[in-house]
Design a protein around this motif. Sequence first.
Motif, short mmCIF file in Angstrom:
data_model
loop_
_atom_site.label_atom_id
_atom_site.label_comp_id
_atom_site.label_asym_id
_atom_site.label_seq_id
_atom_site.Cartn_x
_atom_site.Cartn_y
_atom_site.Cartn_z
N VAL A 126 -1.30 12.12 -2.52
CA VAL A 126 0.04 12.49 -3.00
C VAL A 126 0.08 13.98 -3.31
CG1 VAL A 126 1.74 12.11 -4.81
CG2 VAL A 126 0.48 10.18 -3.88
N ALA A 127 -0.98 14.48 -3.92
CA ALA A 127 -0.98 15.90 -4.31
C ALA A 127 -0.91 16.81 -3.09
CB ALA A 127 -2.24 16.21 -5.13
N ILE A 128 -1.51 16.37 -1.97
CA ILE A 128 -1.45 17.22 -0.77
C ILE A 128 0.01 17.37 -0.31
CG2 ILE A 128 -2.07 17.35 1.66
CD1 ILE A 128 -4.67 15.96 0.95
N VAL A 129 0.69 16.24 -0.21
CA VAL A 129 2.09 16.29 0.20
C VAL A 129 2.90 17.06 -0.84
CG1 VAL A 129 4.10 14.90 0.78
CG2 VAL A 129 1.81 14.09 1.36
N TRP A 130 2.59 16.79 -2.08
CA TRP A 130 3.32 17.44 -3.17
C TRP A 130 3.15 18.96 -3.12
CZ3 TRP A 130 5.49 13.71 -6.62
CH2 TRP A 130 6.31 14.26 -7.59
N ALA A 131 1.95 19.41 -2.76
CA ALA A 131 1.70 20.85 -2.71
C ALA A 131 2.61 21.51 -1.70
CB ALA A 131 0.24 21.10 -2.35
N GLY A 184 5.53 17.67 -11.76
CA GLY A 184 4.82 16.57 -11.11
C GLY A 184 3.47 17.04 -10.58
N TYR A 185 3.47 18.21 -9.98
CA TYR A 185 2.24 18.76 -9.43
C TYR A 185 1.22 19.04 -10.54
CZ TYR A 185 -0.58 21.51 -6.19
OH TYR A 185 -1.59 21.98 -5.40
N TRP A 204 15.13 20.19 -8.67
CA TRP A 204 14.05 19.74 -7.79
C TRP A 204 12.77 20.48 -8.11
CZ3 TRP A 204 14.07 16.46 -3.33
CH2 TRP A 204 15.32 15.82 -3.10
N ASP A 205 12.93 21.78 -8.35
CA ASP A 205 11.75 22.58 -8.63
C ASP A 205 11.10 22.17 -9.94
OD1 ASP A 205 10.30 24.36 -7.17
OD2 ASP A 205 11.01 26.11 -8.27
N LEU A 256 -0.18 15.66 -11.61
CA LEU A 256 -1.10 15.14 -10.60
C LEU A 256 -2.46 15.81 -10.69
CD1 LEU A 256 1.05 14.88 -7.36
CD2 LEU A 256 -0.25 13.05 -8.43
N ASN A 257 -2.43 17.14 -10.73
CA ASN A 257 -3.70 17.86 -10.75
C ASN A 257 -4.43 17.67 -12.05
OD1 ASN A 257 -4.17 19.27 -8.20
ND2 ASN A 257 -2.14 20.07 -8.59
N LEU A 258 -3.67 17.61 -13.15
CA LEU A 258 -4.33 17.34 -14.43
C LEU A 258 -5.04 16.00 -14.37
CD1 LEU A 258 -1.93 18.38 -17.33
CD2 LEU A 258 -4.25 19.18 -16.89
#
Lengths: 341, 421
Positions: free
Chosen positions: B179-184, B146-147, B139-140, B150-152
């Motif tokens: 998505v990135a907010i939730v992902w963070a 994924g994070y 998962w990590d 997203l940020n890239l």
Amino acid sequence: MNAGERSDAGSSPTGANTSGPRLTRRGFLRKGAAVAAGASAAAAALSPLKDLAPEDVPSLAQFLQKHYKEMTPPEKEAVLNRITREVKDRYGVAATVTDPLPLTGVEFVYALNISRCIGCRKCVHACVAENNQSRAPEMQYIRVLQMEKGSIDLERSAHHYDPPLVPDEASYYLPVQCHQCAKPPCVKVCPVEATWQEPDGITVIDYDWCIGCRYCEAACPYWARRFNFTAPQVPADKLNPDLGYLSNRPRPKGVMEKCTYCLHRTRRGRMPACVEVCPTGSRKFGNVLDPDSEVAYILRHKRVFILKQDVGTLPRFFYYFDERGSRYHEPIAPVLPEEGA
Amino acid sequence: MRRYFAFLWDCARLSFVGDWRYHAWMTVLTALALTGLYAWCQQLVHGLVTTGMTDQVSWGLYIANFTYLVGLAAAAAMLVIPVYIYRNLHLHDVVIFGELLAVAVIIMCLLFVTVDLGRPDRALHLFRRFNFPISMLTWDVIALNGYLLLNLHICGYLLYCAYRGRTPTKVFYVPFVFVAIVWAVSIHTVTAFLYVGLGGRPFWNSAIIAPRFLASAFAAGPAFIILTLQVVRHYTSHRVSDDALLTLRRIVQVAMLINMFLLGCEVFTEFYTDSAHVASARYLYFGLAGRTALVPWIWTAVAFNLLATLLLVVPSSRGLRVLNSACVLAIVGIWIEKGMGLIVPAFVPTPLGEIVEYYPTGREVLVCLGIWAFGLLLYTIFVRISVPVLAGELTYQRSCGGLPVPSERETRPQPTGGDVS
Ligand code: SF4
Ligand code: SF4
């Protein structure tokens, strides 16, 4: 966009700071020197790699080798042959490398009589010899704890006890090794499925698949796993040549290992080395699915408990004690912790 | 496509351009990063014996830094939330620095995990047999990568649009921002679950770890960005308003208070109950059987965190000097507490009650320093590139279309400092 314009704009990209490094001779030399310095610094940083042992650089075959469970019989055959060759080259020993499969209708369990155990650590060293564990640095799968009488608190146990004679009258002894849990957390956490539970209940590790993250070592509640922090050393004359792919074949550095209930022996009807060597008969091993086996009898009739039941991993390793609570062995000298087998 | 390559080429070129301070800074970082690489190569040759880790304490400084940095990376989202949800315009122009920080820090995280592996040569096994969804580590892997992507994407897209002189199209980045907010939040939660899910380690096996993770990340992350933004506005033409800094201060303030509260809850539960499970916590705070390696560290962390919290709640922390000291204290305090203070005690005593202490070796420290230097190097480059691009000083037209380029010096404001209130 013609070339002239391009280089003009390019020479001062943001119009920033440096006053337009045009391609003068001095600028060129300076840049060249910087590149050369950078390259040599990088080369110096990588220089330790030249000492990498040849066996640490994976060959193409090793790199492409499949996970144990995905290998076809011919592929497995090829891998076993490769290991035989490697053992020959490295130790000069003609070994037999096999992969005995789990037997149907068999589930192995262990039972250990704590009223009999005298803490002599013979099992520890028989295990080291049988399973080709590293002698330097020293690795042992079994840890014998000297427990205070009246306490089952492991934090008050002595790990490195060393009296002239055992047993010590004020103590009892609790040997711990892999409990081959039925709900093994070590298997759950492994990211690459390098460790799994076999149908006969033994949790094994594919030493050619483990990536060495040590998550399983953190997850095991019995501290049963051992990691090869460096290349294990076994003297050639001490190497046990009866090798199993999933058990005692020589391990590379950087991978996990642990007790496998000597599966290269037990799947062929022999007893684990620790059972054979125990001078007090404290160790019992067998197929729990066979109602006539000794372990099945013990589980039915003795006062049996498991260690750390609260962690809920359902061990296949049971402790029990005799009703009479007596010891049947004369005091003897223990093997010191540092002494090799 | 050709324009995209022109963009990348300009970025690459730009990262080598700067005044002597820039070059000196970059040279020092490169040298440190290469020293770290050297130490890691030694580790590859000899194995992880070059570190202080043992079978008893099988994770150390590497995983400690990894844990801390995951928290830092998620800080980017903390900046994004007020901007996009509450339309707080003060922060709008600083968001990109937060997200660039996230990119650099996630890369550091991945490096820390890689150097911790016994067999990095087998890392590809992850692609061939992936124990998902059973293993939290998988998962990590997904959460972190994924994070990173997203940020890239978000930063890359915004910068590229600025480079081309276009207004960014909302559909291409706003959904990703959400998505990135939730992902963070997920990256630290998943990282916390990595530890929390282990029944054999009572020190970790507590539900409070994940919320504490979040709280401390929300404190350390924005604190780090407060410092970065001041560096940015000091050395570049980019304007950062004091209001933006003060909004960040409020985030750090609240997060720090929550963090201290949760710490109190944890300490109370451990010590008031005083069961056998308290051994690790006792080791951490007071030492066990005369072994006290972590005690000075954790009390330093406690002192720093308390002092930082105190400084943040007094009104004078609206002054930059006080705010900066509070930020430094919080960053260091949380680094100790969320790093070594979280990882090492879980291994002491071992599940069999043995007490073996962990002392990182010099080589291990060098590898860590190397990764930190590399991360700072990346971040410096990112900031170096994005400031002129966002300011419209470096665009496709100017770079390839022959337009004149304004000088950065003319537009750079005088460094501001001192009191803002
Ligand atoms: S004792 Fe530890 S290593 Fe053995 S099966 Fe259980 S969890 Fe795994
Ligand atoms: S150390 Fe090896 S066996 Fe253990 S979890 Fe990691 S990859 Fe799996």
